[in-house]
Design a protein around this motif. Structure first.
Motif, PDB file in Angstrom:
ATOM      1  N   GLN A   1       1.853   1.762  -3.509  1.00 54.31           N
ATOM      2  CA  GLN A   1       0.719   2.264  -4.304  1.00 54.31           C
ATOM      3  C   GLN A   1       0.479   3.746  -4.042  1.00 54.31           C
ATOM      4  OE1 GLN A   1      -2.375  -0.517  -3.096  1.00 54.31           O
ATOM      5  NE2 GLN A   1      -0.979  -2.180  -3.579  1.00 54.31           N
TER       6      GLN A   1
ATOM      7  N   ARG B   1       0.829  -1.220   0.000  1.00 53.66           N
ATOM      8  CA  ARG B   1       0.000   0.000   0.000  1.00 53.66           C
ATOM      9  C   ARG B   1       0.855   1.257   0.000  1.00 53.66           C
ATOM     10  NH1 ARG B   1      -4.204  -2.625   4.387  1.00 53.66           N
ATOM     11  NH2 ARG B   1      -5.407  -3.860   2.870  1.00 53.66           N
TER      12      ARG B   1
ATOM     13  N   TYR C   1      -8.642   1.222   3.515  1.00 54.06           N
ATOM     14  CA  TYR C   1      -7.700   1.622   2.455  1.00 54.06           C
ATOM     15  C   TYR C   1      -8.452   2.037   1.185  1.00 54.06           C
ATOM     16  CZ  TYR C   1      -3.814   1.426  -0.839  1.00 54.06           C
ATOM     17  OH  TYR C   1      -2.894   1.740  -1.800  1.00 54.06           O
TER      18      TYR C   1
END
Length: 310
Positions: A186, A183, A249
């Motif tokens: 990303q 994450r 998220y």
């Protein structure tokens, strides 16, 4: 000479792609090799049933402690390699710098973490760890990369680096650390979703947090499936449950109503049968939408540990 050649070739075999056609995929899915992988998925699912992500780090085996340190190091590298200025918003090219550092160091890091007697597997395992975080050419990430990390866990189990007593920690300590790295990549480098189904996929990037996460909740009577549609409750449970962490998220990364950008997850909030129904459904969906799709698993690597059936 033949036996010497076989010995050498076994120890320097570089994992390679073997799924090139629909027939290749079908052959793999019908094999005992895939059945063993699926059994491992089920065993991990069972290990985290009705358990929460620990707030304090629990006692880990020496290998898992070393493996967790590797994941923490990879996350640290993201903070050390800032995104570059470029005209396009998505797919920041600084990801390639991070990936290059990853590729150069994974074998050495794994060799240091693996116990004596298993260090010879470092090179082969490094191929899986390196390809678990995205594609450096396309600067994208998706469920195929996450599946590669799952295969790495399977390989570690197969060689004996982890055993059944480690399973809960693999799902509730190691896997969240892997998600943190993914994450962070990303967010920082704005990786494109690989092979995304848009609104009609479960999630742009990930699948396993919903599968194992629903197992964590399987006997829950106080936390209903409808909590996933209530941002306050999502925030409350996100650090304890993979399922809610994944939804937090999504809410961080996407704008607009939940039912618009994540219709499948929204529909699951009212499912009859609750968490057990969701957990069972996740297995079917994972089999069909990830492992059953050649476009997703065509990049999977097969070597000596994780073999392609001949």
């Amino acid at each position: 000479r033949t036996s010497l050649f076989l010995f050498i070739s076994q120890h320097i075999m570089v994992p390679e792609k073997r799924i090139k056609t629909e027939e290749d995929l079908e052959h793999f899915l019908k094999s005992p090799h895939f059945a063993a992988l699926w059994k491992f998925l089920e065993d991990l699912n069972e290990s985290c049933k009705d358990k929460t992500i620990p707030r304090e780090r629990p006692a880990l085996s020496p290998f898992l402690a070393g493996f967790l340190a590797i994941l923490n190091k990879l996350e640290q590298w993201v903070t050390e390699i800032p995104p570059v200025n470029q005209p396009t918003r998505f797919g920041n090219k600084a990801f390639r710098t991070w990936y290059e550092k990853l590729a150069e160091n994974t074998a050495k890091l794994l060799e240091e973490a693996l116990p004596e007697g298993l260090k010879e597997h470092a090179e082969e395992l490094a191929a899986y760890l390196t390809t678990s975080f995205g594609n450096e050419t396309r600067i994208d990430y998706g469920t195929g990369h996450e599946a590669t990390f799952f295969v790495l866990l399977f390989c570690l189990d197969k060689i004996g680096a982890i055993d059944t007593s480690d399973y809960a920690n693999v799902v509730l300590v190691i896997f969240p650390a892997y998600l943190d790295v993914s994450r962070q990549l990303q967010r920082t480098y704005l990786l494109e979703p690989a092979g995304s189904h848009g609104a009609w996929g479960l999630d742009d990037y990930s699948f396993l947090p919903f599968l194992w996460g629903s197992s964590q909740l399987v006997s829950q009577t106080e936390i209903s499936t409808e909590a996933a549609n209530k941002p306050g409750l999502v925030a409350q449970y996100a650090d304890e449950y993979l399922y809610f962490g994944a939804i937090r998220y999504i809410l961080e990364m996407k704008t607009g109503p939940f039912f618009e950008h994540s219709p499948i997850l929204f529909n699951l909030t009212g499912v009859v049968g609750g968490w057990p129904k969701i957990n069972g459904g996740m297995f079917k969906m994972y089999r069909a939408e990830v492992w059953g799709k050649r476009t997703v698993v065509q990049h999977l690597l097969f070597g000596e540990i994780f073999k392609y059936p001949e």
